[in-house]
Every structure is written in C-alpha cells, then in structure tokens.
Design a protein around this motif. Structure first.
Motif, PDB file in Angstrom:
ATOM      1  N   PHE B 105       0.781  -1.207   0.034  1.00 24.43           N
ATOM      2  CA  PHE B 105      -0.027   0.046  -0.123  1.00 24.43           C
ATOM      3  C   PHE B 105       0.874   1.381  -0.144  1.00 24.43           C
ATOM      4  CE2 PHE B 105      -3.580  -2.400   0.332  1.00 24.43           C
ATOM      5  CZ  PHE B 105      -3.900  -3.083   1.314  1.00 24.43           C
ATOM      6  N   LYS B 106       2.211   1.191  -0.321  1.00 21.84           N
ATOM      7  CA  LYS B 106       3.002   2.339  -0.344  1.00 21.84           C
ATOM      8  C   LYS B 106       2.410   3.498  -1.053  1.00 21.84           C
ATOM      9  CE  LYS B 106       6.856   2.636  -2.248  1.00 21.84           C
ATOM     10  NZ  LYS B 106       8.327   2.642  -2.727  1.00 21.84           N
ATOM     11  N   ALA B 113      -0.797  11.326   2.049  1.00 21.85           N
ATOM     12  CA  ALA B 113       0.022  12.029   2.791  1.00 21.85           C
ATOM     13  C   ALA B 113       0.200  13.288   1.801  1.00 21.85           C
ATOM     14  CB  ALA B 113       1.334  11.578   2.889  1.00 21.85           C
ATOM     15  N   VAL B 114       0.440  13.232   0.513  1.00 21.37           N
ATOM     16  CA  VAL B 114       0.455  14.347  -0.371  1.00 21.37           C
ATOM     17  C   VAL B 114      -0.644  15.273  -0.388  1.00 21.37           C
ATOM     18  CG1 VAL B 114       1.095  15.316  -2.780  1.00 21.37           C
ATOM     19  CG2 VAL B 114       2.336  13.430  -1.701  1.00 21.37           C
ATOM     20  N   HIS B 152       8.613  17.752   4.323  1.00 22.25           N
ATOM     21  CA  HIS B 152       9.829  17.296   4.988  1.00 22.25           C
ATOM     22  C   HIS B 152       9.915  15.870   4.639  1.00 22.25           C
ATOM     23  CE1 HIS B 152      10.175  20.725   8.107  1.00 22.25           C
ATOM     24  NE2 HIS B 152      10.333  21.322   6.787  1.00 22.25           N
ATOM     25  N   MET B 153       8.740  15.291   4.880  1.00 22.87           N
ATOM     26  CA  MET B 153       8.934  13.546   4.706  1.00 22.87           C
ATOM     27  C   MET B 153       9.326  13.540   3.192  1.00 22.87           C
ATOM     28  SD  MET B 153       7.194  10.829   3.183  1.00 22.87           S
ATOM     29  CE  MET B 153       5.523  11.241   2.846  1.00 22.87           C
ATOM     30  N   ILE B 154       8.968  14.096   2.379  1.00 28.71           N
ATOM     31  CA  ILE B 154       9.357  13.899   1.122  1.00 28.71           C
ATOM     32  C   ILE B 154      10.790  14.145   0.749  1.00 28.71           C
ATOM     33  CG2 ILE B 154       9.066  14.786  -1.452  1.00 28.71           C
ATOM     34  CD1 ILE B 154       6.323  15.151  -0.766  1.00 28.71           C
TER      35      ILE B 154
ATOM     36  N   PHE C   8      -1.326  10.615  12.918  1.00 25.78           N
ATOM     37  CA  PHE C   8      -1.275  12.030  13.114  1.00 25.78           C
ATOM     38  C   PHE C   8      -2.293  12.679  11.985  1.00 25.78           C
ATOM     39  CE2 PHE C   8       0.458  16.016  14.772  1.00 25.78           C
ATOM     40  CZ  PHE C   8       0.274  16.859  13.698  1.00 25.78           C
ATOM     41  N   LEU C   9      -1.692  12.468  10.727  1.00 23.89           N
ATOM     42  CA  LEU C   9      -2.374  12.998   9.580  1.00 23.89           C
ATOM     43  C   LEU C   9      -3.995  12.712   9.730  1.00 23.89           C
ATOM     44  CD1 LEU C   9       0.183  12.354   6.766  1.00 23.89           C
ATOM     45  CD2 LEU C   9      -0.281  14.359   8.049  1.00 23.89           C
TER      46      LEU C   9
END
Lengths: 570, 295, 290
Positions: B105-106, B113-114, B152-154, C8-9
């Motif tokens: 599921f990546k 997230a994006v 930041h994660m990116i 969190f998200l």
C-alpha cells in the motif's frame, strides 16, 4: 427604613472587611461606599443616602453598581489590554466598586479569534467592537443580551446618551443591544481633519491669502519654484481604499461636502445627498471639479508623486524636516502628526513650525460649509453584553456608571486624590501632583485605558476647562488646532450611519465590486494626462459602475438614509 | 588541483557576486539593528544608516519590561526544541518506511499524505477538532501542531532513496531489524538532511505567532513571537487611539515610535535563532558518506 | 514506523477535512455544518463568473511563474557559488544571506517603500547620481513594475535560506568524483556542470515538481503589504491573486462558503498540476514523488 440602613451597614462592613483582608495595607479599601458620599461635591443632595441595588428608577449611577467580575474582549488586531490592576483608575474601580475586568486578547488576529470563540461557544461576557456586520451576526444568533429592560431602571442612561442616539443604535429586530463609546450628546462635534501650512515658508513668500483653490494653486507654484526639495502639497497616507488628497479637496468643492460622500471604504456613504435621494458619485459636478483640480495639480508636480504608496512614517519624516509646505489629512492635528512636527521644527528654529488654517474651497463656496471632517453622535464603536455573562445587569450597571460624568472623571482624569483633590462644577481641579508631573511618567500610567464608555461632550468640555485652570504655560498645540478649526469644520454625519450593506447580501457583493472599481478609477484620474482625459475617465467609470449595479446599491442606501432620518426625528 | 585561466576568472566573478549579495542581504538587517538602538523620534527624521545617531536602550527597555517575556522565551525554547525533536523523529520514520521498496500500500500512503498538502478543511474546522480533543490552550498542542510535515517527509524520502543499498544490506545480513538499520546505519549518515530539516522546523516553530494567538488563551503559555505582537500592538494603540478619537492625553513627545519598537522586537525575536545556523554548519561537512562503503 | 505519522495525519489533517464541504453550502458560523443550507456548485459558479475571475487567475499564474522562473534557480546558483569558495568567507556569506528570511514582510515592505519613493528615495537617488535616469521614477505606482519588485524582493528574502537544502545535498557528493575529473583534465567550470549538478538533480527535480504543484500559491502576505492591504488602486489589477481574494472574501467579508469554493478550486487545479509534473518527471526516468 432603619432595618434597611442596618442591613446596608452590615453589607458595607462585610465588603470592607473582605477588601482590607485582601489588600493588606490600603487606606481606601475599607470604606467603599462611605468615602464616596462626602466627595460627591456635585451630586444632587436628594440621593446622598445610598440605596442598595437598582430597585428604584432614579438615583446616582454609582449606587446601582454591584460587584462583578467579567471577561471582556476588544475586537481589534492592534489592541492589547494590560492587566486590569496595572492602571490606577482600574484599581480604584476594583477597590471601590468591586468590579474587575479580565481581558481576553486578540493577539493580532482579531477576526479569527472572534470566530474561534463563536464556534467553541466560548464567548466572553462583554465585547467591544465596531458597529455593523459583526454585531448583527451575533444578534441573529441570539448571543447578545437585550438592553431594553434596563432602560427603565436606569433612566439616566437614556438621558446621558440621548434617546434618538439610542434609537439609531437599535438592531434590525428593533431591540437595543449596543452601548456606544465616545458618543456625542452635546452640541459640538469633534474631528481632526484640517490643513497645515509651514509657517516659515509662508512668511518668506509674503503670507498671501490662502482661501480658494486658485490662491492655493498659485501659492504651490511659488513654493515649487523657490524651494526645490520641498513638496508643495502633501496628504495623509492612503486608508481603506481612500485617497486623502481627493477627500480633503472634495470637502471644499461645493457647499456642504464632506469626504465621506465619496468614500467607498467601510463607514463611507459613497453617494451624494441630493434632495431626498442619494445620487451617484459620478453624477456629482463637485466630484468632477475635484477630480479635474486634483489631476491638474498632480500633473504639474505640485503635489507628492508618492501619494499612493507612502507610509505614515515617510510622511512624518518629511513633516518633521520641514519638507512639506502645505499638508492636509483627516488626522493632521493629532499629537502624533501636527503637534510632533510643529514641535520638532520649533525646537530647531523658533520661527518655524506648522499652523492650522481654515480649509480651502473652490470659488463661490461658502467657507462655513466646508467640512473636511465628520462626526457621528453614535460615536466610534460599541459594547455588547453576551448571553455568556452570569450577571448581565451588573455589567450594565457598571457601564451605566462608566458613561456618567463621575465614571468618566475617574476613567479620564484618574481617581480622586491622585491628580485632583476636589471637583468644582464637574471639573477636576488639578493639584500639585498634576501640575508638577513628569510628563513621561504620567504617560506611563496610561490613565484613560479601558475607557470604552467615552462620553465625548463631558470629556471635551472638561478637558478644555481644566486646561484653563493650569498655570500659563504654552497651550497645547493640538487643543488649539482642534478648537479653532477641526472641531468647528466637522459635519454631523449621524443620519448617514449604517449605510454599509452586509457583505453577503446582493448589495454587499455589488458594493465590494464598486469598491475595487473605485480604487482603480481614482488612480487613473490622478494620473490622467489632461482635463479631457479626466472627463472621459469619469464617463467611462460612470457606465461601468452602473453595469456593476451601482443603481441598486444607491436605492438601498437612500432607503436606509431616509429611515435614519425618521428614526432620529422620533 | 591546477586551475585554468578560465577557472580563475570564474572564481573572481563568484567572489564579487557573493560579496555584493552579502551586502544587500546584510545591510537592511544591520540598519534595523542600528535603528533598534536609536531614539525613535530621531529615526523619524530619516538619515540613520550605519550607526545610531542618538543611542538609546529605551526601545529594549519597553520590550523587556513586559512581565511575561522571560516566560515567553522559555515556552518558545521548549516548544522549538521539543517540537523539532518530535517532528524529526516521527517524520523521518515515516519517510524511511516510504523509501523502501516492497511496502504494501505504499502508493496509497504516499498519495494520502500528499493529498493533505493540498486539501485542508480550513482553520475553523481544525480549531473544532483541536478543541474537542481537549487540546485548546495546552502546551501539548504547541508541540503537536505541524509535527508531521509531508513536505519534509518527501525530502527525507528522497535522501534515503539515494543511499546505496549496500549499506543496509550489510547491516541486515548482520541480523539488524528494520528499526536497528534505521537507527544505527541510516541515521548517522543522514547528518546533512537532518540538520537542514531540523533548522527548517526550528525556524518555523520559533517564528510562529499566529497559531498560538488563536489556540492559546493564558498569558503563561504564549510564546515569544505572539507576545511581541502584543508589545508592538500596545505601542501602536496609543497612536491609533489618538487618531481615531483625539482623546490621547500624551503630553510628551513620543520618543518611542512604532518603528523603533518594531526594530527592537525584531532583534529580540530573531537574534537567538540566527545563531543556530553556525552550529549546524558543521554537519554540512563533506565526505560524510565517504568511507562507509569502502570495504 | 508508519502508524504514528499516519495517525497524526488522520486526526489533524483528515479530521477537519469536512471543512471542504462548506464550499457547497451557504455556510453560517452559527448554524454550523449541519444547519447551513446546501447550494451545490453555486459558489463555484459565482466565482468563475465573477468579473474578477480572469484577472485573478492571470495574476496568480503570472506571479507564480515568475517566482518559479527566477526563484527556483537562484538558490541553486548561490549554492553552487558557495561551493566554490571556502573558509571564513564562505561561512560569513552563508550566514548573512539567510538573514532576510527572518525579517517580516511588514518590515521589508516599509524599507522597500522608503527606498523606492520619489521624494527622497534612495534608489532613485542612486540611479540619478549614476546618470542612469534624469527624473525619479515612480516605481511603486506603475503596474508594470509591480511584478518585478515583488519577485525581486521574494528572491532577496529566500535565496539564502533556500540554498541550504542544496548545500546539504552538495555536501553529500563524494570528493573522489571531483578528483578523478580533474585528473582527466576537466576545468572547475566543467566539473560544476558534469558532477555537481547531476548529483543534486534528484532533489532539484523534487523541488521543481513541488514548485509546479505550488504554482497557484502565488503569495499572500507579501502582496498584501506591498499593495498596502489592497488599497493601492493602481496595482490592484495586477496584484490580486487567489489567496488575497480568498482572504478578502473569507476573513474580511465573511463570505466563508465563497472563499472556501475559491480555495477548493485552487486546490484541485494544484493537484492536477502536480500529477502532471510528476508523471512528466517519471517519463524522464529520474525520481518522482511516487
């Protein structure tokens, strides 16, 4: 009767004890109600015997006050409240009336803060805010306490403010929720709009007559020739979409004109009264002549080219260095502008400085009908009490006292015993502490803070009278300017209140577009290349405004205006 | 290394450009620094450039007289340090997971997230969520707000993906768990990216005044920047109230102008964080990666 | 590893996500989500049909494009230049150039106004002394110059801070690569193009993709202060962008639903651009967001 007195005495004793216990060594703390009676030198004798509670209709406001602690939020980005007990007058109020106010801060994000308080149901007990859309929002949501039931119990409230002013403050549902701040109940208005001239330059050019536009233009040309690095004519910074140059000049373009008529900003009328109607700005011959004149002097380089972008700081810099020959602004006589510039120049050269002069007008205009300033009996903003308050009447009683002469005295001049020991005819007589005060330390005390219950007439007249009681030092520049020119040339605009449609109504949406449109029009007018250009632009603007729906807005405004007139004459 | 003539010219041009750039970026700040020590009423006459004309500590006195300033400094420091640590820890973990191949599921997680970077419900709904969680007016909220930055994660992820596989493989062979690989191998060589993103996070947390202005009510919990906004506003109030209703009673010439106050507060707020960068600079050292593969 | 962040998200980003729905209502703060009437796409329609629409879209794209065109390479160039110098000079320049990032827009705009003014403006004074112009130019009151001034100030503010990431990436390049290149006779200049740039390409591309996806965030605080809170009528036609419009409608005029619709419109376009940029990057073989 006797039992009442006995009970009352016990109450006083109880309060007194609590206070003395709470504030260890404080001479005044213990004698709350009693110290007030002998010092009320101008109170009618009949009410010398204090009644407790607000049972009867008449009586001194102070007697109807009961102790309460309430939270208050001031809805402005730029206001931060200090702690209540940091100010001597506030401390006095807590100690003598048992009232404490706990501020809620806006922290520079007022609109968001208000919204967040609304959604979390965490409204404070009292709010200070501008009249209009925010108040109406709260009214519609049933969050505010009606004040009508109190009017009977506190008739002095109605008397002090004035019944027709109160009527004008009623909301859409006919009920009263607002307590005005700096309302005007007397005959005189206030205002700070005026023109200043550079004394030295004026003298050196032979002190010519400066009354009409033609004379002004000739003078400016002379200035430009002789003084290369001086700006002949300059105006205050751009505000809420308003160009002060246009507004100030407009005031002299015809009889009975004031900048608010051509202002599209909040609180502006953006319509010209003609008979019973408000007509389009673009149909006003006075607006056209103003635009022609303004554009012409701008073109000739007789006025600052930075007029659209300069900041207050930049203008002040020019003034303090004497680099402006004639200056006009809506607040030119205030301490921070006119007086500061005058004092700065005088310090270096006693012959230099700025003087206030009677506003310019076009030929044929009656000089007594020129109004660069305007005032509104409704005052500046309002207080409302929310349903969150546990004891709304106590808060009301406090505000009732605050707007009274006595309350204003404490708020504006400080508590008795500090800078005055006696009061004669309502005027506090300055004592030694005041006469010999260190101006800086006095400023730091910030007396006058928290005064959201301003009673203009009382304060104005008393301030002036107190000034005369002072030993002969140079009279305050600002006070002189105000009393000779700016107060006198201010127009009563009360009938034009509340002419701003709510932003999410159809008229409101049109008004927003008109506002943006007008900003563009003004800039084009000033930068126009010729008189014909100006006329063309005006014709185009008129057509565009009409397309946007200006006619509809004018109809709405006219209706509101006529309604106001009817309300006021009741 | 021999430098050709072209290279020498290049170097000269670079030096000149950098010097010019340094000047135009430094002068405005220096000027503000100077103005913060200059008498406000004198500043309004114009012409103060490289050195104070009428030196004074008045502006700073006003700022430091503010009762809560030391408390606010404390809150800000705690928030910045704590918040940065939390943010770096959790965000990098997430990013590391997203950088590995073969995570189920990546793509879904990445998209989720994006998505949040572009779509947001707005401030008021956020406020309602926070309020209902009981986090209104708490220090915990100050630490939590913005903890996971997808941006930041990116960046982390990109960096991690560029690390040679050999590094992790050798650790795995030695029997390291995923967490072990992360903490023992990946972390130590990620100096530059951690230093950079810590700086970004710290700067953000240090400068943020708006969120605490809305979500914090008690004066004891407000951070430095929010307090300073109050200080500036208090100074502005006097002049504004005078303009609005002519009832200021100021009898004395205002030596403390809004501008002077702004300058002093800017210095108080900014100088501490400016000093962090030089300390982090040592992490931008070349050749951090060198040597780890030579075996 | 994933769960803490994801949780969190979910709570803080997806939780409030229902706020998007107010774009389809005539939202009233007091009635809340459930009490406010639904109006479907009405707000969007009003937005797209408003007379300001095309102007706003044009300004948004133009300003963003300029900011990207100049603001994207600038920090990279600075990082490359800094890489060529060393020692105290390098450290000083590095630290100094990132200072403007910390100055607030309010202060910066004050300085800009002062410098670019016609009366006593330093910039005009300088140009006149150098005989470049005869009369002072009214920079701030000409719509044509607004974009230039806006972008220049932005670059000035962010160039130092923006270069930090690239410096970090450059720090990770193996020096052995440079050594072997110079042994092969490549000049320093060539080395920059053949080694440094390719090595930091991945991070450059990521930032470029994000930048394109961000193109509709043309600015907000900077534009507000430079137009004096939208009061300078001369530049308004070129300065109003989606974000300032949303601010005006939402915060000032309390037309929440309308503002939400405009904001949502922007988000949808942004994500479309992002998808486009990302797949383009994939086609070119290198890194991409996912």
């Amino acid at each position: 009767m006797l039992r009442k007195k006995w009970f009352h005495g016990l109450l006083v004793l109880a309060i007194g004890l609590t206070m003395t216990l709470a504030a260890c060594s404080n001479g005044n703390g213990g004698n709350a109600k009693e110290t007030n009676s002998p010092k009320k030198t101008n109170a009618p004798a009949a009410t010398a015997a204090p009644t407790d509670g607000a049972e009867t209709g008449s009586g001194d406001p102070i007697d109807k006050v009961r102790p309460v602690t309430f939270t208050q939020y001031v809805n402005y980005d730029w206001y931060t409240a200090p702690t209540w007990d940091e100010r001597p007058h506030a401390k006095w109020i807590t100690e003598n009336l048992g009232i404490t106010m706990e501020p809620v801060q806006s922290n520079g994000a007022a609109a968001t803060k208000l919204n967040s308080m609304i959604v979390s149901g965490q409204l404070p007990d009292a709010i200070v805010l501008d009249k209009g859309k925010d108040v109406e929002r709260l009214v519609k949501a049933g969050q505010l306490v009606e004040l009508d039931p109190y009017l009977e119990k506190y008739p002095e409230f109605v008397e002090t403010i004035g019944a027709d002013t109160l009527n004008m403050l009623r909301s859409e549902d006919g009920k009263l929720y607002q307590i005005p701040n700096w309302f005007i109940s007397g005959e005189n208005g206030n205002g700070n709009a005026a023109y200043l001239i550079n004394r030295k330059i004026y003298k050196e050019l032979g002190s010519p007559s400066l009354e009409t536009w033609a004379e002004l233009e000739a003078y400016l040309k002379q200035v430009k020739e002789k003084y290369k690095d001086v700006v002949p004519l300059d105006f205050g910074e751009i505000r809420d979409g308003e160009l002060q140059m246009l507004g100030m000049l407009y005031s002299g373009s015809a009889d009975d004109r004031t900048p608010a008529f051509i202002s599209a900003g909040s609180g502006g009328v953006f319509g010209i009264p003609s008979g019973q109607e408000l007509i389009s700005v673009y149909d006003d011959p006075a607006f056209e002549s103003t635009a022609l004149y303004a554009s012409s002097i701008f073109r000739q380089g007789l006025t600052s080219q930075d007029t659209f972008t300069q900041t207050r700081d930049q203008i002040l810099e020019k003034l303090k260095n004497g680099k402006i020959a004639v200056f006009g602004a809506y607040d030119s006589v205030v301490e921070g502008i006119g007086r500061e510039a005058n004092n700065a120049l005088q310090a270096k050269d006693p012959e230099a400085g700025y003087d206030v002069i009677w506003p310019f007008h076009a030929e044929g205009v009656d000089r007594n009908k020129v109004h660069p300033g305007g005032y509104n009996t409704l005052g500046w903003n309002v207080n409302v009490i929310t349903k969150n308050a546990k004891d709304p009447e106590a808060i009301f009683a406090f505000m009732n006292w605050a707007i009274s002469e006595e309350g204003q005295r404490v708020f504006f001049f400080g508590p008795e015993g500090l800078f005055y020991d006696e009061v004669v005819d309502g005027v506090p007589v300055p004592n030694d502490a005041y006469i010999n005060r260190d101006p800086k330390k006095y400023d730091e005390l910030k007396i006058g803070e928290f005064n959201w219950y301003g009673n203009t007439s009382y304060v104005d007249t008393t301030k002036g009278k107190r000034e005369k009681l002072l030993p002969q030092e140079a009279q305050d520049w600002t006070t002189v300017a105000q009393t000779t020119v700016s107060f006198v040339t201010s127009k009563n605009m009360t009938e034009f209140s509340n002419l701003d449609p709510l932003p999410n109504t159809e008229e409101g949406i049109i008004m927003q577009r008109l506002r943006d449109h007008f900003k563009g029009v003004v800039s084009k007018l000033i930068f126009a290349k010729s008189d014909d250009d100006v006329r063309k632009l005006l014709a185009e603007a008129k057509a565009e405004a009409e397309k946007l729906g200006y006619g509809k807005v004018l109809k709405w405004k006219t209706e509101k205006w006529q309604e106001n007139l009817r309300t006021m004459s009741q | 290394m021999k430098l050709s003539a072209g290279d020498k010219l290049l170097k000269l041009i670079i030096y000149i450009l950098l010097t010019m750039l340094a000047f135009i970026t430094f002068y405005p700040f220096w000027n503000s620094f100077v103005l913060s020590f200059n008498l406000g009423s004198d500043t309004s006459l114009g012409g103060v450039t490289f050195w104070p004309r009428k030196f004074t500590l008045e502006n700073y006195k006003i700022v430091f007289q503010e009762k809560h300033i030391y408390q606010a400094y404390l809150i800000t420091i705690l928030r910045t340090v704590g918040g940065t640590l939390l943010a770096m820890f959790f965000t990098s973990l997430f990013a590391y997971a997203m950088s590995k191949k073969g995570i189920v599921f990546k793509k879904f997680y990445m998209f989720a997230a994006v998505f949040t970077m572009f779509f947001s419900g707005g401030l008021i709904p956020y406020f309602i969520v926070v309020y209902n969680l009981g986090l209104y007016n708490t220090f915990s909220f100050l630490l939590l707000h913005g903890m996971i930055s997808v941006y930041h994660m990116i960046i982390f992820r990109t960096f991690f993906m560029e690390l040679p596989d050999g590094l992790e493989e050798s650790a795995k062979i030695d029997g390291c768990s995923n967490f072990g690989v992360f903490f023992r191998i990946v972390l130590p060589v990620s100096g530059p990216v951690f230093a950079t993103l810590s700086l970004f996070t710290a700067v953000f947390l240090w400068n943020d005044w708006f969120i605490p202005a809305v979500f914090i009510n008690s004066q004891n919990l407000i951070p430095l920047q929010t307090l300073l906004v109050q200080v500036i506003n208090a100074g502005t109030t006097a002049s504004l109230m005078a303009n609005l209703n002519s009832y200021a009673q100021s009898m004395v010439e205002n030596t403390i102008t809004v501008k002077a106050l702004q300058m002093a507060t800017m210095m108080v707020a900014t100088l501490p964080i400016l000093f962090i960068y030089p300390f982090l600079q040592k992490y931008f050292v070349k050749g951090v990666l060198v040597g780890s593969l030579k075996e | 590893m994933i769960w803490p962040a994801l949780l969190f998200l979910i709570i803080f980003s997806y939780g409030p996500m229902w706020g998007i729905l107010i774009a389809f209502q005539e939202y009233d703060l007091f009635s809340g989500l459930r009490g406010s009437p639904w109006v479907g796409l009405l707000q969007f329609k009003m937005f797209v049909e408003s007379p300001e629409f095309w102007e706003i879209i044009r300004n948004t794209f133009a300003i963003s494009f300029l900011k990207l065109l100049i603001g994207f390479p600038a920090p990279i160039v600075l990082a490359l230049m800094l890489n060529e110098v060393a020692g105290a000079f390098k450290r000083v320049v590095q630290t100094v150039t990132y200072i403007p990032h910390f100055m607030s827009w309010v202060v910066i705009s004050g300085m800009a106004f002062s410098m670019l003014a016609v009366d006593n403006g330093a910039f005009n004074g300088l140009l006149q002394t150098l005989n470049v112009i005869d009369e002072p130019v009214n920079w701030l009151s000409k719509p044509n110059y607004f974009w230039g001034i806006l972008v220049s100030l932005n670059v000035w503010k962010e160039i130092g801070f923006g270069s930090i990431v690239y410096l970090a990436a450059i720090a990770g390049i193996d020096p052995a690569l440079y050594e072997s290149a110079s042994i092969d006779g490549a000049s320093r200049f060539k080395q920059i193009f053949l080694i440094t740039i390719p090595c930091i390409m991945p991070i450059m591309i990521i930032f470029l993709i994000l930048g394109i996806g961000n193109i509709l965030n043309a600015g907000y605080e900077d534009i507000l202060v430079l137009t004096k809170n939208m009061n300078n009528g001369i530049v308004l036609p070129v300065a109003n962008v989606i974000d300032t419009y949303v601010y005006q409608m939402g915060v000032l005029n309390q037309r929440y639903s309308y503002a939400a619709a405009a904001g949502l419109f922007k988000s949808i376009l942004s994500i479309a651009l992002l998808l486009f940029a990302n797949s383009a990057a994939r086609k070119f073989g290198r890194t991409s967001l996912w």
